[in-house]
Enzyme design. Structure first.
Site, PDB file in Angstrom:
ATOM      1  N   PRO A  18     -14.043 -18.022   8.623  1.00 14.38           N
ATOM      2  CA  PRO A  18     -12.433 -18.062   9.187  1.00 14.38           C
ATOM      3  C   PRO A  18     -12.119 -19.516   9.757  1.00 14.38           C
ATOM      4  CG  PRO A  18     -14.221 -17.352  10.976  1.00 14.38           C
ATOM      5  CD  PRO A  18     -15.015 -17.659   9.597  1.00 14.38           C
ATOM      6  N   CYS A 102     -15.449 -21.003  18.907  1.00 18.71           N
ATOM      7  CA  CYS A 102     -14.620 -22.075  18.824  1.00 18.71           C
ATOM      8  C   CYS A 102     -14.602 -23.070  20.112  1.00 18.71           C
ATOM      9  CB  CYS A 102     -13.078 -21.194  18.861  1.00 18.71           C
ATOM     10  SG  CYS A 102     -11.822 -22.580  19.025  1.00 18.71           S
ATOM     11  N   LYS A 141     -19.442 -14.354  15.293  1.00 24.62           N
ATOM     12  CA  LYS A 141     -19.776 -15.766  14.925  1.00 24.62           C
ATOM     13  C   LYS A 141     -19.900 -16.648  16.021  1.00 24.62           C
ATOM     14  CE  LYS A 141     -17.824 -19.170  12.066  1.00 24.62           C
ATOM     15  NZ  LYS A 141     -16.986 -20.319  12.863  1.00 24.62           N
ATOM     16  N   ASN A 204     -24.289 -21.225   8.844  1.00 23.53           N
ATOM     17  CA  ASN A 204     -22.908 -22.076   8.793  1.00 23.53           C
ATOM     18  C   ASN A 204     -22.856 -23.277   9.154  1.00 23.53           C
ATOM     19  OD1 ASN A 204     -20.011 -22.384  10.544  1.00 23.53           O
ATOM     20  ND2 ASN A 204     -19.981 -22.107   8.377  1.00 23.53           N
TER      21      ASN A 204
HETATM   22  C1  LIG Z   1      -9.481 -26.230   9.912  1.00 27.03           C
HETATM   23  C2  LIG Z   1     -10.413 -25.409  10.561  1.00 27.03           C
HETATM   24  C3  LIG Z   1     -10.278 -24.295  11.192  1.00 27.03           C
HETATM   25  C4  LIG Z   1     -11.205 -23.392  11.778  1.00 27.03           C
HETATM   26  N1  LIG Z   1     -10.788 -22.352  12.486  1.00 27.03           N
HETATM   27  C5  LIG Z   1     -11.947 -21.457  12.925  1.00 27.03           C
HETATM   28  C6  LIG Z   1     -11.316 -20.039  13.382  1.00 27.03           C
HETATM   29  O1  LIG Z   1     -10.244 -19.760  13.494  1.00 27.03           O
HETATM   30  N2  LIG Z   1     -12.367 -19.115  13.724  1.00 27.03           N
HETATM   31  C7  LIG Z   1     -13.680 -19.639  13.839  1.00 27.03           C
HETATM   32  O2  LIG Z   1     -14.696 -18.851  13.989  1.00 27.03           O
HETATM   33  N3  LIG Z   1     -14.174 -20.856  13.025  1.00 27.03           N
HETATM   34  C8  LIG Z   1     -13.243 -21.903  12.670  1.00 27.03           C
HETATM   35  N4  LIG Z   1     -13.438 -23.012  12.480  1.00 27.03           N
HETATM   36  C9  LIG Z   1     -14.993 -23.199  12.132  1.00 27.03           C
HETATM   37  C10 LIG Z   1     -15.420 -22.880  10.744  1.00 27.03           C
HETATM   38  O3  LIG Z   1     -15.503 -21.517  10.473  1.00 27.03           O
HETATM   39  C11 LIG Z   1     -17.023 -23.563  10.803  1.00 27.03           C
HETATM   40  O4  LIG Z   1     -17.606 -22.814  11.354  1.00 27.03           O
HETATM   41  C12 LIG Z   1     -17.065 -24.794  10.554  1.00 27.03           C
HETATM   42  O5  LIG Z   1     -16.097 -25.518   9.867  1.00 27.03           O
HETATM   43  C13 LIG Z   1     -18.347 -25.298   9.810  1.00 27.03           C
HETATM   44  O6  LIG Z   1     -18.432 -24.866   8.679  1.00 27.03           O
HETATM   45  P1  LIG Z   1     -18.503 -25.928   7.387  1.00 27.03           P
HETATM   46  O7  LIG Z   1     -19.229 -27.196   7.453  1.00 27.03           O
HETATM   47  O8  LIG Z   1     -18.682 -25.116   6.311  1.00 27.03           O
HETATM   48  O9  LIG Z   1     -16.802 -26.262   7.585  1.00 27.03           O
HETATM   49  C14 LIG Z   1     -12.512 -23.968  11.844  1.00 27.03           C
HETATM   50  C15 LIG Z   1     -12.806 -24.958  11.337  1.00 27.03           C
HETATM   51  C16 LIG Z   1     -11.902 -25.821  10.512  1.00 27.03           C
HETATM   52  C17 LIG Z   1     -12.320 -27.079   9.833  1.00 27.03           C
END
Ligand SMILES: Cc1cc2nc3c(=O)[nH]c(=O)nc-3n(C[C@H](O)[C@H](O)[C@H](O)COP(=O)(O)O)c2cc1C
Length: 330
Positions: A18, A102, A141, A204
């Site tokens: 997400p 978050c 999450k 993740n």
């Molecule tokens: C632009 C952006 C928006 C995000 N929005 C959410 C969100 O709405 N809900 C959520 O659970 N995590 C959110 N995250 C966190 C991501 O889901 C994820 O946990 C985090 O980016 C780490 O994973 P990655 O290294 O694969 O990016 C967001 C991350 C980014 C970069």
């Protein structure tokens, strides 16, 4: 085979994380086409939903072709969360995901998102109440903990499972880390290695290459990988990981033609879904990655990210194809 409730999500599924203003229907469609096994909406405020705030409600839009899809909600007030479960159910998702991760201040200060990591009893009781309130699988999450000294994720995950949570995705950072440092997957592996755990444990954080995804599977033994930033402007990441798992080799990167085609479809789907203005605006963040590594590209990128009308952006795509059509991506 991993299962979320009764939903078979395959062997070591790849989940689209997400992401606010990123994981919208157009982008989810592109990721699905490239092999994402489960996709999630961006987080949606439970308070916004029950106020019928238009922006929150629009985020509930889901489409048949993207199933299985989870709608993610956040909040810390039991009554609002239960009411929003009912609202979310009406959109027909395959699962409802609770955002307990978050880190941003405006969410955390209300005790929601990662804020709840300071009150594990509330985290568990909210989850339990939501599980009891719906027939849909509830997933969670979250992060490793509030800060490094207070990590209790093994115990927390087990308690969530015991109240009926059907899968858990864990970002290997604490709230205190925000996005700094490296994600630590060892505590996630500890959750998985707990002999009492039987629900899928998805890892993740920093899955940014096929090799890293394989490490998450083979070295850390997790049940699937949730992918966020590596997919922004690069939905091909999912097919690259899958190809690597199957053959041990890297898939050739998408050609310029494929990139332009994807960027055009992305923009068109975004306009169809949320209108010209927002469609143009919210697709901008993807273009840097769609066209990463091309020398002397600034003029075109600026046109893509500063034009207010879609005609100019489409024109920029055509110009790029004409000028850089033979560019070899590595
Ligand atoms: C632009 C952006 C928006 C995000 N929005 C959410 C969100 O709405 N809900 C959520 O659970 N995590 C959110 N995250 C966190 C991501 O889901 C994820 O946990 C985090 O980016 C780490 O994973 P990655 O290294 O694969 O990016 C967001 C991350 C980014 C970069």
């Amino acid at each position: 085979m991993a299962k979320i409730g009764n939903i078979d999500v395959g062997d070591f599924p790849l989940l689209l994380a997400p992401m606010e203003d990123v994981s919208d229907p157009p982008f989810r469609a592109l990721c699905k086409e490239q092999g994402a096994d489960v996709v999630f909406t961006e987080f949606i405020s439970s308070e916004g939903l029950i106020r019928d705030a238009a922006k929150s409600v629009m985020k509930l839009d889901i489409y048949e072709k993207e199933r299985p899809v989870g709608i993610q909600i956040f909040g810390a007030v039991l009554d609002s969360m239960l009411q929003s479960v009912e609202i979310v159910e009406a959109s027909g998702p395959d699962m409802i995901d609770i955002n307990f991760g978050c880190p941003v201040k405006k969410v955390v200060s209300k005790g929601a998102g990662a804020g709840i990591l300071k009150d594990i009893d509330l985290m568990v009781s909210l989850t339990e109440a939501m599980v009891k309130h719906t027939k849909l699988p509830i997933t969670v999450k979250t992060r490793l903990g509030w800060d490094y000294d207070s990590i209790k994720i093994v115990e927390v995950a087990e308690r969530l499972q015991d109240v009926g949570c059907q899968a858990i995705s864990i970002h290997g950072r604490t709230r205190a880390q925000m996005y700094k440092g490296d994600a630590d997957w060892a505590p996630i592996a500890e959750v998985k290695n707990n002999s009492r755990m039987h629900i899928p444990v998805f890892g993740n954080g920093d899955v940014n290459s096929p090799e890293r995804a394989m490490e998450m599977r083979d070295k850390y033994g997790l049940d699937g990988a949730m992918i966020g930033r590596a997919s922004i402007g690069y939905p091909w990441f999912f097919s690259e990981v899958k190809h690597y798992f199957k053959t041990g080799e890297h898939l050739a990167p998408p050609t310029m033609e494929e990139r332009v085609y994807a960027a055009k479809r992305h923009l068109q789907m975004a306009i169809d879904w949320k209108g010209e203005k927002l469609g143009v605006f919210e697709t901008r963040r993807h273009y840097t990655n769609y066209f990463k590594g091309i020398p002397d590209f600034k003029e075109y990128r600026m046109k893509m990210v500063t034009s207010d009308d879609s005609a100019s952006v489409f024109e920029a795509f055509d110009e790029v194809l004409e000028k850089f059509g033979d560019f070899q991506f590595v």
